[in-house]
Design a protein around this motif. Structure first.
Motif, PDB file in Angstrom:
ATOM      1  N   ALA A  97      24.258 -13.301 -22.293  1.00 33.27           N
ATOM      2  CA  ALA A  97      24.713 -13.157 -23.686  1.00 33.27           C
ATOM      3  C   ALA A  97      26.112 -13.747 -23.839  1.00 33.27           C
ATOM      4  O   ALA A  97      26.387 -14.476 -24.808  1.00 33.27           O
ATOM      5  CB  ALA A  97      24.706 -11.678 -24.094  1.00 33.27           C
ATOM      6  N   ARG A  98      26.967 -13.485 -22.876  1.00 33.80           N
ATOM      7  CA  ARG A  98      28.336 -14.027 -22.940  1.00 33.80           C
ATOM      8  C   ARG A  98      28.333 -15.544 -22.729  1.00 33.80           C
ATOM      9  O   ARG A  98      29.113 -16.263 -23.351  1.00 33.80           O
ATOM     10  CB  ARG A  98      29.212 -13.337 -21.885  1.00 33.80           C
ATOM     11  N   GLY A 148      10.294 -11.412 -26.522  1.00 29.41           N
ATOM     12  CA  GLY A 148       9.249 -11.123 -27.500  1.00 29.41           C
ATOM     13  C   GLY A 148       9.664 -10.203 -28.635  1.00 29.41           C
ATOM     14  O   GLY A 148       8.862  -9.893 -29.519  1.00 29.41           O
ATOM     15  N   LYS A 149      10.913  -9.769 -28.648  1.00 27.35           N
ATOM     16  CA  LYS A 149      11.418  -8.876 -29.700  1.00 27.35           C
ATOM     17  C   LYS A 149      12.076  -9.707 -30.821  1.00 27.35           C
ATOM     18  O   LYS A 149      12.278 -10.906 -30.677  1.00 27.35           O
ATOM     19  CB  LYS A 149      12.431  -7.902 -29.092  1.00 27.35           C
ATOM     20  N   PRO A 150      12.450  -9.066 -31.939  1.00 23.78           N
ATOM     21  CA  PRO A 150      12.954  -9.828 -33.099  1.00 23.78           C
ATOM     22  C   PRO A 150      14.338 -10.459 -32.923  1.00 23.78           C
ATOM     23  O   PRO A 150      14.670 -11.412 -33.623  1.00 23.78           O
ATOM     24  CB  PRO A 150      12.999  -8.783 -34.225  1.00 23.78           C
ATOM     25  N   PHE A 151      15.136  -9.915 -31.998  1.00 27.01           N
ATOM     26  CA  PHE A 151      16.517 -10.380 -31.867  1.00 27.01           C
ATOM     27  C   PHE A 151      16.834 -10.783 -30.422  1.00 27.01           C
ATOM     28  O   PHE A 151      16.137 -10.405 -29.490  1.00 27.01           O
ATOM     29  CB  PHE A 151      17.494  -9.281 -32.324  1.00 27.01           C
ATOM     30  N   PHE A 152      17.906 -11.552 -30.258  1.00 27.58           N
ATOM     31  CA  PHE A 152      18.372 -11.890 -28.909  1.00 27.58           C
ATOM     32  C   PHE A 152      18.552 -10.617 -28.090  1.00 27.58           C
ATOM     33  O   PHE A 152      18.274 -10.591 -26.889  1.00 27.58           O
ATOM     34  CB  PHE A 152      19.719 -12.621 -28.976  1.00 27.58           C
ATOM     35  N   ILE A 157      19.998  -5.948 -33.535  1.00 29.19           N
ATOM     36  CA  ILE A 157      21.038  -6.968 -33.486  1.00 29.19           C
ATOM     37  C   ILE A 157      22.076  -6.598 -32.440  1.00 29.19           C
ATOM     38  O   ILE A 157      22.487  -5.432 -32.335  1.00 29.19           O
ATOM     39  CB  ILE A 157      21.707  -7.109 -34.874  1.00 29.19           C
ATOM     40  N   GLY A 158      22.493  -7.602 -31.649  1.00 29.37           N
ATOM     41  CA  GLY A 158      23.491  -7.360 -30.619  1.00 29.37           C
ATOM     42  C   GLY A 158      24.550  -8.449 -30.593  1.00 29.37           C
ATOM     43  O   GLY A 158      24.694  -9.243 -31.534  1.00 29.37           O
TER      44      GLY A 158
END
Length: 227
Positions: A97-98, A148-152, A157-158
């Motif tokens: 993520a970073r 497979g989920k809606p957000f990263f 939201i993250g």
């Protein structure tokens, strides 16, 4: 916590200011928004961020925290018991993520911003090609990170969603200026669906600038080169 304990120095059009605003909304933290005037810097800003002299600055109990992604992490750590975690719990996922957040700031957004300064048609075409190449990287990153989920970040939201999503209004402005769909459902279907989900989230909607208003603002800060 009273909103007087949390203040955010920023401006409505700044994508970097959107980041802590979204994070604070996700964590249900009330705050006072202190808007800077375009083209000037307040005494409070200069005092709070003497090193970079830039927005955003979060003031928590009068202690300043600077740099948008650092502020988002601070919000996640400080209000860890409120709302979803913004960074993944797994160390590898957190590192990814970073990594992608840094790519977005250091590479992808630099190219996006360059379009609004571009002169001739050839230069614009080159920028669009670079953006689409970056979008292909981000499409794969989304598939890998979201699982497979809606957000990263999965179901919610993250950190990485905020890092990219804050630029979506500016992406729309660029698409208007280019008369070209840069975030193309045919080329990046997962990323396109993610963008729709992100913009419709109740933590995002109130702080996402209107495209027409932002396009007018863009004309002031990115005057078109003389023909």
């Amino acid at each position: 916590m009273a909103s007087s304990d949390v203040k955010l120095i920023g401006a409505w059009a700044s994508p970097f200011v959107m980041r802590p605003r979204i994070a604070l909304n996700l964590k249900s933290v009330p705050y006072e928004f202190l808007q800077e005037t375009f083209g000037s810097k307040s005494e409070l800003l200069l005092k709070s961020n003497p090193v970079h002299k830039k927005i955003p600055v979060l003031l928590h109990a009068d202690k300043p925290v600077c740099e948008s992604n650092i502020i988002v992490e601070y919000i996640d750590d400080t209000w860890s018991s409120s709302g979803p975690s913004l960074l993944p719990s797994d160390p590898y996922d957190r590192a990814m993520a970073r990594f992608w957040a840094a790519y977005i700031d250091e590479k992808w957004f630099v190219v996006l911003r360059s379009f609004l300064k571009a002169g001739g048609e050839e230069e614009k075409k080159s920028v669009i090609a670079q953006l689409e190449e970056g979008n292909a990287f981000l499409e794969k990153a989304f598939i890998d990170c979201s699982k497979g989920k809606p957000f990263f970040n999965g179901d919610n939201i993250g950190y990485l969603d905020i890092a990219l999503g804050c630029f979506l209004a500016w992406l729309r402005v660029t698409e208007l200026a280019a008369s070209h769909k840069i975030l193309d459902e045919a080329k990046t279907p997962s990323l396109s669906k993610w963008a729709e989900n992100f913009c419709n989230d109740p933590a995002v909607k109130p702080v996402m600038p209107e495209t027409a208003k932002l396009a007018e603002f863009a004309k002031k800060i990115f005057p078109r080169p003389e023909a």
